[in-house]
Design an enzyme around this catalytic site. Structure first.
Site, PDB file in Angstrom:
ATOM      1  N   GLU A  12       0.837  -1.212   0.000  1.00  0.00           N
ATOM      2  CA  GLU A  12       0.000   0.000   0.000  1.00  0.00           C
ATOM      3  C   GLU A  12       0.867   1.254   0.000  1.00  0.00           C
ATOM      4  O   GLU A  12       0.502   2.279  -0.564  1.00  0.00           O
ATOM      5  CB  GLU A  12      -0.879   0.038   1.261  1.00  0.00           C
ATOM      6  CG  GLU A  12      -2.005  -0.963   1.288  1.00  0.00           C
ATOM      7  CD  GLU A  12      -2.695  -1.001   2.653  1.00  0.00           C
ATOM      8  OE1 GLU A  12      -3.920  -1.192   2.658  1.00  0.00           O
ATOM      9  OE2 GLU A  12      -2.030  -0.864   3.704  1.00  0.00           O
ATOM     10  N   LYS A 171     -14.866   0.021   5.183  1.00  0.00           N
ATOM     11  CA  LYS A 171     -14.528  -1.020   6.163  1.00  0.00           C
ATOM     12  C   LYS A 171     -13.032  -1.335   6.081  1.00  0.00           C
ATOM     13  O   LYS A 171     -12.551  -1.723   5.015  1.00  0.00           O
ATOM     14  CB  LYS A 171     -15.358  -2.267   5.848  1.00  0.00           C
ATOM     15  CG  LYS A 171     -15.056  -3.462   6.724  1.00  0.00           C
ATOM     16  CD  LYS A 171     -16.004  -4.620   6.411  1.00  0.00           C
ATOM     17  CE  LYS A 171     -15.635  -5.865   7.185  1.00  0.00           C
ATOM     18  NZ  LYS A 171     -14.429  -6.518   6.673  1.00  0.00           N
ATOM     19  N   MET A 173      -9.210  -2.380   8.680  1.00  0.00           N
ATOM     20  CA  MET A 173      -8.740  -3.167   9.822  1.00  0.00           C
ATOM     21  C   MET A 173      -7.801  -2.384  10.742  1.00  0.00           C
ATOM     22  O   MET A 173      -7.207  -2.973  11.647  1.00  0.00           O
ATOM     23  CB  MET A 173      -8.032  -4.447   9.322  1.00  0.00           C
ATOM     24  CG  MET A 173      -8.972  -5.406   8.607  1.00  0.00           C
ATOM     25  SD  MET A 173      -8.122  -6.841   7.891  1.00  0.00           S
ATOM     26  CE  MET A 173      -7.476  -7.647   9.349  1.00  0.00           C
ATOM     27  N   GLU A 174      -7.631  -1.072  10.496  1.00  0.00           N
ATOM     28  CA  GLU A 174      -6.696  -0.301  11.330  1.00  0.00           C
ATOM     29  C   GLU A 174      -7.209   1.062  11.782  1.00  0.00           C
ATOM     30  O   GLU A 174      -6.789   1.563  12.833  1.00  0.00           O
ATOM     31  CB  GLU A 174      -5.365  -0.052  10.576  1.00  0.00           C
ATOM     32  CG  GLU A 174      -4.549  -1.274  10.274  1.00  0.00           C
ATOM     33  CD  GLU A 174      -4.942  -1.941   8.965  1.00  0.00           C
ATOM     34  OE1 GLU A 174      -5.672  -1.307   8.171  1.00  0.00           O
ATOM     35  OE2 GLU A 174      -4.549  -3.107   8.743  1.00  0.00           O
ATOM     36  N   ASP A 197     -12.326  -3.281  -2.664  1.00  0.00           N
ATOM     37  CA  ASP A 197     -13.374  -4.305  -2.814  1.00  0.00           C
ATOM     38  C   ASP A 197     -14.711  -3.767  -2.327  1.00  0.00           C
ATOM     39  O   ASP A 197     -14.752  -2.873  -1.491  1.00  0.00           O
ATOM     40  CB  ASP A 197     -12.991  -5.575  -2.026  1.00  0.00           C
ATOM     41  CG  ASP A 197     -12.583  -5.259  -0.594  1.00  0.00           C
ATOM     42  OD1 ASP A 197     -11.406  -4.939  -0.367  1.00  0.00           O
ATOM     43  OD2 ASP A 197     -13.461  -5.288   0.283  1.00  0.00           O
TER      44      ASP A 197
HETATM   45  N1  SAH Z   1      -3.663 -11.578   3.464  1.00  0.00           N
HETATM   46  C1  SAH Z   1      -3.795 -10.278   2.861  1.00  0.00           C
HETATM   47  C2  SAH Z   1      -3.904  -9.280   3.931  1.00  0.00           C
HETATM   48  C3  SAH Z   1      -4.748  -8.144   3.601  1.00  0.00           C
HETATM   49  S1  SAH Z   1      -5.761  -7.651   4.913  1.00  0.00           S
HETATM   50  C4  SAH Z   1      -2.654 -10.110   1.882  1.00  0.00           C
HETATM   51  O1  SAH Z   1      -1.915 -11.039   1.673  1.00  0.00           O
HETATM   52  O2  SAH Z   1      -2.516  -9.071   1.241  1.00  0.00           O
HETATM   53  C5  SAH Z   1      -6.531  -6.287   4.178  1.00  0.00           C
HETATM   54  C6  SAH Z   1      -5.885  -4.956   4.394  1.00  0.00           C
HETATM   55  O3  SAH Z   1      -6.548  -4.033   3.543  1.00  0.00           O
HETATM   56  C7  SAH Z   1      -6.048  -4.417   5.795  1.00  0.00           C
HETATM   57  O4  SAH Z   1      -4.933  -3.648   6.161  1.00  0.00           O
HETATM   58  C8  SAH Z   1      -7.335  -3.582   5.729  1.00  0.00           C
HETATM   59  O5  SAH Z   1      -7.235  -2.352   6.423  1.00  0.00           O
HETATM   60  C9  SAH Z   1      -7.557  -3.301   4.244  1.00  0.00           C
HETATM   61  N2  SAH Z   1      -8.851  -3.749   3.675  1.00  0.00           N
HETATM   62  C10 SAH Z   1      -9.121  -3.753   2.348  1.00  0.00           C
HETATM   63  N3  SAH Z   1     -10.370  -4.209   2.114  1.00  0.00           N
HETATM   64  C11 SAH Z   1     -10.921  -4.514   3.320  1.00  0.00           C
HETATM   65  C12 SAH Z   1     -12.194  -5.045   3.723  1.00  0.00           C
HETATM   66  N4  SAH Z   1     -13.153  -5.344   2.846  1.00  0.00           N
HETATM   67  N5  SAH Z   1     -12.400  -5.245   5.041  1.00  0.00           N
HETATM   68  C13 SAH Z   1     -11.444  -4.960   5.942  1.00  0.00           C
HETATM   69  N6  SAH Z   1     -10.229  -4.455   5.610  1.00  0.00           N
HETATM   70  C14 SAH Z   1      -9.949  -4.232   4.318  1.00  0.00           C
END
Ligand code: SAH
Length: 235
Positions: A12, A171, A173-174, A197
């Site tokens: 990112e 939505k 995660m941080e 997404d």
């Molecule tokens: N396993 C993944 C990890 C991505 S987690 C990988 O290999 O890339 C997703 C990250 O993008 C998190 O930091 C979150 O803040 C963000 N994100 C993007 N779309 C999201 C969604 N629909 N719900 C929650 N977080 C999302």
């Protein structure tokens, strides 16, 4: 002015890092895994702090974001923290993949704590946002929306219920974890998020996230540059 970006994933941050030519200060946060990049812009300081890695993958989620934000505030003393990254959004609210939003609110959507109103209020968070966020979004022409944060990439029905009840639009995660720490230090915070997404279009969140990550990260670099230029009054 000292501006500190907090970013979860290297992917990112990379287009933004490349754009600004920020250089890494290796081991700055030792023993924490967080990474620090910095540069000067006309006497101002730009810092980019990443959560770092554990077990070979980027640390996403609230715990790592809280640690990175606390370390950054205590060691860098920023005037403004900006959490920039990707998010899910809702087609029904007019969102499209690649859209960039500036948040006008931030809260948690997966902390269900029974008790009186005080517990409920504290669990949801709803932390203060930088008082110039709306001015900046209007000046640059970004949409605004409320970020809701949880510890999972997927969305359970109880998450959706809380998101809808609270008019959440983005939505992640941080965001709320970064804002929680900023609220403790009274450090202003903005959130700049680009959509990877659509939560109400497909259940294949991870596949769609992966497919759109590079594009959304370039959109975030463009948006971050515009916000920095506006804040530092460059054209
Ligand atoms: N396993 C993944 C990890 C991505 S987690 C990988 O290999 O890339 C997703 C990250 O993008 C998190 O930091 C979150 O803040 C963000 N994100 C993007 N779309 C999201 C969604 N629909 N719900 C929650 N977080 C999302």
């Amino acid at each position: 002015m000292k501006i500190c970006f907090i970013v979860a994933m290297q992917a990112e941050a990379q287009p933004f890092i490349d754009r600004f030519g920020v250089s890494e200060a290796p081991g700055f946060f030792m023993p924490l895994p967080c990474k620090m990049y910095q540069t000067d812009i006309d006497g101002n300081k730009l810092y980019v702090v990443l959560n770092g890695q554990q077990q070979g993958s980027d640390l996403v989620g609230c715990e790592a974001a809280s640690v990175a934000t606390m370390a950054a505030i205590q060691q860098l003393h920023p005037d403004l923290v900006i959490n920039s990254g990707t998010c899910g959004a809702f087609k029904k609210n007019g969102a499209a993949i690649g859209d960039v939003y500036i948040s006008n609110g931030v809260m948690f959507h997966d902390r269900r704590v029974p008790g009186d109103d005080a517990w409920g209020t504290q669990s949801l968070g709803n932390y203060p946002i930088f008082d110039r966020a709306a001015e900046i979004a209007n000046a640059i022409g970004f949409k605004m929306g409320k970020v809701t944060t949880g510890s999972s990439l997927d969305m359970q029905p109880c998450d959706l219920q809380i998101i809808e009840e609270n008019h959440g639009e983005l939505k992640d995660m941080e965001g709320a974890a970064v804002a929680f720490v900023c609220s403790l230090f009274k450090t202003p915070i903005m959130l700049i998020k680009s959509v990877t997404d659509l939560c109400d279009e497909s259940a294949e969140t991870f596949e769609i996230f992966k497919k759109n990550l590079a594009m959304a990260s370039h959109a975030i670099a463009d948006a971050n540059e515009k916000v920095i230029n506006y804040l530092l009054k460059k054209s």
